[in-house]
Design a protein around this motif. Structure first.
Motif, PDB file in Angstrom:
ATOM      1  N   TYR A  63       0.841  -1.198   0.000  1.00  0.00           N
ATOM      2  CA  TYR A  63       0.000   0.000   0.000  1.00  0.00           C
ATOM      3  C   TYR A  63       0.880   1.253   0.000  1.00  0.00           C
ATOM      4  O   TYR A  63       1.883   1.327   0.715  1.00  0.00           O
ATOM      5  CB  TYR A  63      -0.899   0.018   1.228  1.00  0.00           C
ATOM      6  CG  TYR A  63      -2.060  -0.943   1.173  1.00  0.00           C
ATOM      7  CD1 TYR A  63      -3.210  -0.650   0.436  1.00  0.00           C
ATOM      8  CD2 TYR A  63      -2.020  -2.146   1.882  1.00  0.00           C
ATOM      9  CE1 TYR A  63      -4.287  -1.520   0.400  1.00  0.00           C
ATOM     10  CE2 TYR A  63      -3.100  -3.030   1.856  1.00  0.00           C
ATOM     11  CZ  TYR A  63      -4.227  -2.704   1.115  1.00  0.00           C
ATOM     12  OH  TYR A  63      -5.295  -3.579   1.079  1.00  0.00           O
ATOM     13  N   PRO A  64       0.519   2.290  -0.761  1.00  0.00           N
ATOM     14  CA  PRO A  64       1.342   3.495  -0.860  1.00  0.00           C
ATOM     15  C   PRO A  64       0.950   4.561   0.164  1.00  0.00           C
ATOM     16  O   PRO A  64      -0.143   4.524   0.737  1.00  0.00           O
ATOM     17  CB  PRO A  64       1.050   3.985  -2.278  1.00  0.00           C
ATOM     18  CG  PRO A  64      -0.384   3.588  -2.498  1.00  0.00           C
ATOM     19  CD  PRO A  64      -0.560   2.272  -1.763  1.00  0.00           C
ATOM     20  N   PRO A  65       1.828   5.539   0.384  1.00  0.00           N
ATOM     21  CA  PRO A  65       1.487   6.673   1.228  1.00  0.00           C
ATOM     22  C   PRO A  65       0.634   7.689   0.471  1.00  0.00           C
ATOM     23  O   PRO A  65       0.542   7.647  -0.758  1.00  0.00           O
ATOM     24  CB  PRO A  65       2.856   7.268   1.577  1.00  0.00           C
ATOM     25  CG  PRO A  65       3.695   6.941   0.367  1.00  0.00           C
ATOM     26  CD  PRO A  65       3.204   5.593  -0.122  1.00  0.00           C
ATOM     27  N   VAL A  66       0.012   8.595   1.216  1.00  0.00           N
ATOM     28  CA  VAL A  66      -0.813   9.659   0.638  1.00  0.00           C
ATOM     29  C   VAL A  66      -0.323  10.994   1.182  1.00  0.00           C
ATOM     30  O   VAL A  66      -0.199  11.168   2.399  1.00  0.00           O
ATOM     31  CB  VAL A  66      -2.305   9.463   0.973  1.00  0.00           C
ATOM     32  CG1 VAL A  66      -3.132  10.610   0.406  1.00  0.00           C
ATOM     33  CG2 VAL A  66      -2.802   8.132   0.434  1.00  0.00           C
ATOM     34  N   TYR A  67      -0.063  11.923   0.310  1.00  0.00           N
ATOM     35  CA  TYR A  67       0.453  13.242   0.699  1.00  0.00           C
ATOM     36  C   TYR A  67      -0.460  13.906   1.734  1.00  0.00           C
ATOM     37  O   TYR A  67      -1.648  14.081   1.520  1.00  0.00           O
ATOM     38  CB  TYR A  67       0.551  14.104  -0.550  1.00  0.00           C
ATOM     39  CG  TYR A  67       0.945  15.544  -0.320  1.00  0.00           C
ATOM     40  CD1 TYR A  67       2.260  15.874  -0.017  1.00  0.00           C
ATOM     41  CD2 TYR A  67       0.005  16.562  -0.420  1.00  0.00           C
ATOM     42  CE1 TYR A  67       2.627  17.194   0.182  1.00  0.00           C
ATOM     43  CE2 TYR A  67       0.365  17.884  -0.229  1.00  0.00           C
ATOM     44  CZ  TYR A  67       1.674  18.186   0.078  1.00  0.00           C
ATOM     45  OH  TYR A  67       2.028  19.498   0.275  1.00  0.00           O
ATOM     46  N   GLY A 123       2.167   7.220   7.683  1.00  0.00           N
ATOM     47  CA  GLY A 123       1.508   8.503   7.473  1.00  0.00           C
ATOM     48  C   GLY A 123       2.458   9.535   6.893  1.00  0.00           C
ATOM     49  O   GLY A 123       3.688   9.385   6.952  1.00  0.00           O
ATOM     50  N   SER A 124       1.899  10.610   6.328  1.00  0.00           N
ATOM     51  CA  SER A 124       2.705  11.623   5.641  1.00  0.00           C
ATOM     52  C   SER A 124       2.385  13.030   6.141  1.00  0.00           C
ATOM     53  O   SER A 124       1.210  13.400   6.265  1.00  0.00           O
ATOM     54  CB  SER A 124       2.451  11.579   4.132  1.00  0.00           C
ATOM     55  OG  SER A 124       2.769  10.324   3.588  1.00  0.00           O
ATOM     56  N   TYR A 125       3.421  13.787   6.426  1.00  0.00           N
ATOM     57  CA  TYR A 125       3.250  15.202   6.714  1.00  0.00           C
ATOM     58  C   TYR A 125       3.030  15.939   5.391  1.00  0.00           C
ATOM     59  O   TYR A 125       3.550  15.521   4.356  1.00  0.00           O
ATOM     60  CB  TYR A 125       4.491  15.725   7.431  1.00  0.00           C
ATOM     61  CG  TYR A 125       4.360  17.146   7.922  1.00  0.00           C
ATOM     62  CD1 TYR A 125       3.579  17.433   9.040  1.00  0.00           C
ATOM     63  CD2 TYR A 125       4.988  18.188   7.263  1.00  0.00           C
ATOM     64  CE1 TYR A 125       3.442  18.734   9.492  1.00  0.00           C
ATOM     65  CE2 TYR A 125       4.866  19.490   7.713  1.00  0.00           C
ATOM     66  CZ  TYR A 125       4.084  19.760   8.820  1.00  0.00           C
ATOM     67  OH  TYR A 125       3.941  21.045   9.264  1.00  0.00           O
ATOM     68  N   PRO A 126       2.257  17.043   5.370  1.00  0.00           N
ATOM     69  CA  PRO A 126       1.916  17.686   4.090  1.00  0.00           C
ATOM     70  C   PRO A 126       3.025  18.547   3.487  1.00  0.00           C
ATOM     71  O   PRO A 126       2.818  19.701   3.141  1.00  0.00           O
ATOM     72  CB  PRO A 126       0.679  18.526   4.452  1.00  0.00           C
ATOM     73  CG  PRO A 126       0.809  18.819   5.889  1.00  0.00           C
ATOM     74  CD  PRO A 126       1.460  17.599   6.477  1.00  0.00           C
ATOM     75  N   TRP A 127       4.208  18.002   3.374  1.00  0.00           N
ATOM     76  CA  TRP A 127       5.284  18.569   2.570  1.00  0.00           C
ATOM     77  C   TRP A 127       5.765  17.459   1.643  1.00  0.00           C
ATOM     78  O   TRP A 127       5.862  16.295   2.043  1.00  0.00           O
ATOM     79  CB  TRP A 127       6.453  19.037   3.433  1.00  0.00           C
ATOM     80  CG  TRP A 127       6.195  20.263   4.250  1.00  0.00           C
ATOM     81  CD1 TRP A 127       5.049  21.010   4.295  1.00  0.00           C
ATOM     82  CD2 TRP A 127       7.112  20.881   5.155  1.00  0.00           C
ATOM     83  NE1 TRP A 127       5.185  22.043   5.167  1.00  0.00           N
ATOM     84  CE2 TRP A 127       6.439  22.004   5.722  1.00  0.00           C
ATOM     85  CE3 TRP A 127       8.410  20.617   5.562  1.00  0.00           C
ATOM     86  CZ2 TRP A 127       7.032  22.845   6.648  1.00  0.00           C
ATOM     87  CZ3 TRP A 127       9.007  21.453   6.491  1.00  0.00           C
ATOM     88  CH2 TRP A 127       8.332  22.561   7.021  1.00  0.00           C
ATOM     89  N   PRO A 128       6.064  17.776   0.397  1.00  0.00           N
ATOM     90  CA  PRO A 128       6.432  16.724  -0.571  1.00  0.00           C
ATOM     91  C   PRO A 128       7.601  15.851  -0.129  1.00  0.00           C
ATOM     92  O   PRO A 128       7.633  14.656  -0.402  1.00  0.00           O
ATOM     93  CB  PRO A 128       6.772  17.531  -1.832  1.00  0.00           C
ATOM     94  CG  PRO A 128       5.991  18.792  -1.702  1.00  0.00           C
ATOM     95  CD  PRO A 128       5.984  19.108  -0.231  1.00  0.00           C
ATOM     96  N   GLY A 160      10.532   6.504   5.870  1.00  0.00           N
ATOM     97  CA  GLY A 160       9.660   7.503   5.270  1.00  0.00           C
ATOM     98  C   GLY A 160      10.182   8.903   5.393  1.00  0.00           C
ATOM     99  O   GLY A 160      10.638   9.331   6.452  1.00  0.00           O
ATOM    100  N   GLY A 161      10.145   9.655   4.294  1.00  0.00           N
ATOM    101  CA  GLY A 161      10.347  11.086   4.325  1.00  0.00           C
ATOM    102  C   GLY A 161      11.748  11.556   4.629  1.00  0.00           C
ATOM    103  O   GLY A 161      12.604  10.811   5.104  1.00  0.00           O
ATOM    104  N   ASN A 162      11.980  12.799   4.333  1.00  0.00           N
ATOM    105  CA  ASN A 162      13.246  13.444   4.646  1.00  0.00           C
ATOM    106  C   ASN A 162      13.388  13.601   6.162  1.00  0.00           C
ATOM    107  O   ASN A 162      12.479  14.044   6.842  1.00  0.00           O
ATOM    108  CB  ASN A 162      13.287  14.813   3.961  1.00  0.00           C
ATOM    109  CG  ASN A 162      14.585  15.535   4.182  1.00  0.00           C
ATOM    110  OD1 ASN A 162      15.655  14.944   4.078  1.00  0.00           O
ATOM    111  ND2 ASN A 162      14.490  16.818   4.494  1.00  0.00           N
TER     112      ASN A 162
END
Length: 262
Positions: A63-67, A123-128, A160-162
């Protein structure tokens, strides 16, 4: 990938009339449907993975992440819009929470004996650059006769993420069924994703591995490496590690077995 039909437990069926044989640097990389998680099922007479540098790799194929949102999947990691924090994905083990417990880690789901689901995203924080990690995919194989595993079957989730702000993905699933199991120094891995630097995002939970073979027909040598580790976090911001997943080895009844109950 593909979509499950009524009564069907796989997305697409890959049937090989003869054998599947993977030599050095040969890889098959299954990917699950990003919306409903349906995954390929491989069927063959015999499976041979000849070296450690060959095999099946479904890492990051779940399953992928969502922005700017919770991760997809039944164990998708949560997110907290007002802070730099997201939870890790869960599957066989729960995902780690985000910093200061402001974003929950994903829950466990699926079945110990028959893992037919891919892993969930963080989960994803709303920065690309703070996108969460996808879950590991599903490697599902049925061999009529023998599996010779001298190589790798992988379904790992990434970080996940920077700077570890996005939640890491959970490990995926490995589900094998055969009559005879052989192999030397095989690697079966469905680990959750880790964060090596910051720890605003939680780590991914481990996945699920299940192997079924017929009684007294397995010959394995060397040191097999079988891991469903939960991911870990670095730094000191209060996010947490993912929990370990599950491993299940069992003997199936031989074809034609009759059980009489009186």
């Amino acid at each position: 990938s593909g979509t499950n039909l009524p009564g069907q437990t796989y997305g697409s069926l890959v049937t090989v009339v003869g054998d599947i044989s993977l030599a050095t640097n040969s890889w098959i990389c299954p990917i699950s449907d990003p919306i409903n998680g349906s995954s390929p099922l491989f069927r063959c007479q015999n499976l041979t993975i000849s070296t450690i540098n060959a095999g099946f790799d479904a890492s990051s194929g779940g399953y992928p992440p969502v922005y700017g949102a919770a991760g997809l999947g039944p164990g998708g990691g949560g997110h907290h819009a007002a802070s730099l924090t997201s939870g890790g994905g869960g599957y066989g083990g729960a995902g780690g929470r985000g910093a200061n417990a402001l974003a929950l880690g994903g829950a466990t789901y699926g079945f110990l004996q028959t893992p037919m689901d891919p892993g969930s995203a963080g989960g994803s924080y709303p920065w690309p650059t703070y996108l969460g990690g996808p879950g590991g995919g599903l490697v599902r194989i049925e061999a009529v006769d023998r599996m010779i595993l001298n190589g790798s079957i992988l379904a790992n989730g990434p970080g996940g993420g920077n700077n570890g702000v996005g939640g890491a993905g959970s490990g995926g699933g490995i589900y094998l069924r055969c009559k005879k199991l052989n192999g030397t120094n095989a690697v079966l891995s469905a680990n959750g994703g880790s964060h090596g630097r910051s720890d605003y995002g939680g780590a991914g939970g481990g996945g699920r591995i299940a192997v079924w073979r017929v009684v007294d027909q397995n010959v394995t040598t060397g040191t097999w490496t079988i891991t469903v580790n939960g991911g870990t976090v670095g730094g000191s911001n209060g996010a947490s590690n993912g929990l370990p997943g599950t491993v299940f080895f069992a003997w199936a009844a031989a074809p034609g077995t009759v059980i009489v109950i009186q």
